[in-house]
Scaffold this motif. Structure first.
Motif, PDB file in Angstrom:
ATOM      1  N   GLU A  13      -3.105   4.618   5.769  1.00 50.53           N
ATOM      2  CA  GLU A  13      -2.904   3.687   4.898  1.00 50.53           C
ATOM      3  C   GLU A  13      -1.489   4.203   3.811  1.00 50.53           C
ATOM      4  O   GLU A  13      -1.628   5.095   3.645  1.00 50.53           O
ATOM      5  N   SER A  14      -0.453   3.217   3.737  1.00 54.76           N
ATOM      6  CA  SER A  14       0.693   3.463   2.917  1.00 54.76           C
ATOM      7  C   SER A  14       0.227   3.384   1.505  1.00 54.76           C
ATOM      8  O   SER A  14      -0.699   2.676   1.037  1.00 54.76           O
ATOM      9  N   LEU A  16       1.830   1.593  -0.925  1.00 50.99           N
ATOM     10  CA  LEU A  16       1.810   0.133  -1.057  1.00 50.99           C
ATOM     11  C   LEU A  16       0.525  -0.514  -0.600  1.00 50.99           C
ATOM     12  O   LEU A  16       0.053  -1.243  -1.547  1.00 50.99           O
ATOM     13  N   ARG A  17       0.030  -0.462   0.439  1.00 49.35           N
ATOM     14  CA  ARG A  17      -1.439  -0.963   0.775  1.00 49.35           C
ATOM     15  C   ARG A  17      -2.267  -0.339  -0.098  1.00 49.35           C
ATOM     16  O   ARG A  17      -3.233  -1.181  -0.399  1.00 49.35           O
ATOM     17  N   ARG A  18      -2.591   0.701  -0.551  1.00 52.50           N
ATOM     18  CA  ARG A  18      -3.360   1.372  -1.322  1.00 52.50           C
ATOM     19  C   ARG A  18      -3.506   0.733  -2.699  1.00 52.50           C
ATOM     20  O   ARG A  18      -4.516   0.082  -3.294  1.00 52.50           O
ATOM     21  N   ARG A  19      -2.204   0.568  -3.264  1.00 51.97           N
ATOM     22  CA  ARG A  19      -2.075  -0.152  -4.498  1.00 51.97           C
ATOM     23  C   ARG A  19      -2.415  -1.819  -4.490  1.00 51.97           C
ATOM     24  O   ARG A  19      -3.203  -2.143  -5.464  1.00 51.97           O
ATOM     25  N   ILE A  20      -2.276  -2.258  -3.552  1.00 55.99           N
ATOM     26  CA  ILE A  20      -2.596  -3.794  -3.267  1.00 55.99           C
ATOM     27  C   ILE A  20      -3.999  -3.655  -3.010  1.00 55.99           C
ATOM     28  O   ILE A  20      -4.802  -4.655  -3.784  1.00 55.99           O
ATOM     29  N   ARG A  21      -4.516  -2.745  -2.351  1.00 55.79           N
ATOM     30  CA  ARG A  21      -6.221  -2.529  -2.385  1.00 55.79           C
ATOM     31  C   ARG A  21      -6.751  -2.563  -3.742  1.00 55.79           C
ATOM     32  O   ARG A  21      -7.611  -3.201  -3.998  1.00 55.79           O
ATOM     33  N   LYS A  24      -6.451  -5.737  -5.896  1.00 50.91           N
ATOM     34  CA  LYS A  24      -7.097  -6.789  -5.427  1.00 50.91           C
ATOM     35  C   LYS A  24      -8.764  -6.577  -6.115  1.00 50.91           C
ATOM     36  O   LYS A  24      -9.256  -7.518  -6.647  1.00 50.91           O
ATOM     37  N   GLY A 230      -9.132  -3.599   3.077  1.00 54.39           N
ATOM     38  CA  GLY A 230      -7.880  -3.834   3.936  1.00 54.39           C
ATOM     39  C   GLY A 230      -8.048  -3.202   5.420  1.00 54.39           C
ATOM     40  O   GLY A 230      -9.167  -2.571   5.702  1.00 54.39           O
ATOM     41  N   ASP A 232      -6.959  -0.529   7.135  1.00 49.79           N
ATOM     42  CA  ASP A 232      -6.726   0.538   7.281  1.00 49.79           C
ATOM     43  C   ASP A 232      -7.988   1.434   7.117  1.00 49.79           C
ATOM     44  O   ASP A 232      -8.121   2.924   7.122  1.00 49.79           O
TER      45      ASP A 232
END
Length: 506
Positions: A13-14, A16-21, A24, A230, A232
């Motif tokens: 998980e990048s 950015l994806r962690r922040r989006i997760r 949300k 997400g 990942d």
């Protein structure tokens, strides 16, 4: 409770994806927390009512309201009487209808309550409306707290679980600010509109994945978890852990019967003790009676503005608590808040004691101005040997100058500001967090309902006995008593709170 490895250690998980997760999950938690904003409005609204009635006691329909002291106390305390049926049915409703629909259903009586209050022609209508608001307070507090506990990753659960309190404090500040320009009955219509907005938002929220797992709806739970965690995260592993935790902790007889297990009873007792410490260190008394208290101790600032300052500081304290809960943990945040609260209460009591004694020594009863009389500040003036005459008085600015305390009128407001800020760092928020975190999904609604029911009894007792304790102990004695409870509560918390920060709940 155990560590849940899959969402917290998503290898690919990048950032950015962690922040989006995380974002949300926080947005969904905020949607559920809006219900707690209506709760904050409910608790704070009596400040606007009682302040307005001193100037103009005319209602929206043209009648006049006359409230005795016990009826003034009732405007705050009856809400917690009304919360009892809401709390008692919440455990059953959450298990049958789920978390999301329970929030919508629980908010409906509160909407009716606000309309009754706005159109209230007499004390009885106000009391019935406040009881209906209390039902909503009870049911929505259990539903929202349970939902938010089950939704996020363990690493941000502390932050998410403070959001209901943060929104509650925002509701306090919202009502206090609008009361500057709106009378109490128009303010009730505004609060009703916020309740309508909350009901609409609940239909946009997903159901709790933990609840869906317990209900054997694994396909729906898988979809919700995939949306929350997400691509990942190993959703299947999280589903397996959720099923294992609830089977192991609840056995074949989940629900009310499981509350009799020793570990559950011990944790319920700890949470109830925290609510007892919370209420009898003055929390709800200060929230519901901020304007009366500041007026009674002769605060230099206008009481409306000072009330806004106090609730603004509460909001800031809750915002800080969001950042602290996942860093220093539940136990240390509670101990920190109670220690500083005790110091602030002792200082506030000392000021009230010195102001009362100095005024009594400097003035004869006949010299007290009529405008200084009210029902909250007590002077003990010696008359003859062995005899005391109690005079009910408010220390006006002229009196403060005569007794040499002019220039120190900022002390009570400063003490109250410190108290409100540090209170929100721990004891204001943590009991509600632990009332949900301490228990697995299969018994969480029932266990939280039991804890909240005891909390309502305790808060009702604290609010309804406020005027009585004030008369018996005097203002200084009451603040010192609150300070002693806070000091003892710090020791209790250090010994008995089990840390839950960073751990998952089933």
């Amino acid at each position: 409770m155990s560590l849940l490895p899959s969402p917290e250690n998503a290898i690919n998980e990048s950032a950015l994806r962690r922040r989006i997760r995380y974002s949300k999950q926080v947005v969904l938690a905020m949607g559920a927390s809006l219900g707690m904003a209506t709760m904050g409005m409910t608790v704070t609204w009596p400040n606007a009512l009682l302040r307005d009635l001193r100037v103009d006691n005319t209602t929206l329909v043209g009648t006049r309201l006359h409230l005795a002291d016990w009826q003034k106390d009732l405007m705050g305390s009856v809400v917690f009487v009304g919360s009892l049926p809401g709390l008692l049915v919440a455990g059953w409703v959450l298990g049958r209808l789920g978390r999301r629909r329970s929030m919508a259903l629980g908010a409906a009586p509160g909407l009716l309550g606000w309309l009754l209050v706005a159109l209230g022609a007499n004390v009885s209508m106000l009391a019935v409306g406040r009881m209906l608001q209390g039902f909503t307070l009870g049911m929505v507090s259990v539903a929202a707290t349970t939902y938010i506990t089950e939704l996020p990753d363990a690493s941000i659960r502390g932050f998410a679980c403070v959001l209901p309190t943060l929104f509650s404090e925002a509701g306090n500040l919202f009502v206090a600010s609008l009361s500057l320009v709106l009378p109490w009955y128009h303010l009730a219509f505004v609060c009703a509109s916020v309740t309508v907005l909350f009901i609409a938002i609940t239909f946009l929220l997903p159901e709790s994945p933990s609840y869906l797992v317990v209900c054997k709806e694994e396909s729906r739970a898988r979809k919700v978890l995939a949306m929350l965690r997400g691509p990942d995260v190993d959703v299947e592993e999280e589903l397996r852990i959720l099923k294992k935790q609830n089977e192991g902790l609840a056995g074949d007889n989940p629900g009310w019967r499981s509350l009799l297990k020793g570990v559950v009873v011990r944790r319920v007792l700890v949470v109830v003790a925290l609510f007892l410490i919370q209420s009898f260190s003055g929390l709800m008394v200060f929230v519901s009676n901020a304007s009366r208290i500041l007026r009674s101790v002769g605060s230099a600032m206008d009481e409306r503005l000072s009330t806004i300052v106090v609730f603004g500081v509460e909001l800031l304290g809750c915002a800080c608590s969001c950042c602290l809960q996942d860093r220093i943990g539940r136990r240390r945040s509670v101990v920190l808040s109670l220690v500083v609260m005790a110091a602030a209460l002792v200082a506030m009591g000392t000021y009230a004691f010195l102001a009362g004694n100095a005024a009594a020594a400097a003035l004869e009863v006949a010299d007290l101005p009529a405008k200084a009389l009210n029902s909250t500040f007590y002077l003990h003036v010696p008359r003859e040997k062995g005899e005391q005459l109690r005079v009910v008085a408010e220390p006006s600015m002229d009196v403060m100058k005569e007794v040499g305390l002019a220039g120190w009128e900022w002390v009570p407001l400063a003490c109250l500001v410190v108290y409100m800020f540090v209170m929100c760092l721990g004891i204001r928020t943590v009991p509600y967090i632990l009332a949900s975190e301490y228990f697995p999904t299969t018994i969480r609604p029932q266990a939280t309902s039991v804890c909240m029911t005891f909390a309502s009894f305790i808060i009702f007792a604290a609010l309804q006995t406020y005027s009585l304790l004030l008369e018996v102990l005097t203002q200084a004695g009451l603040y010192w008593t609150y300070g002693a409870v806070a000091a003892c509560g710090a020791l209790f918390s250090l010994v008995f709170i089990t840390e839950t920060s960073g751990k998952t709940v089933g």
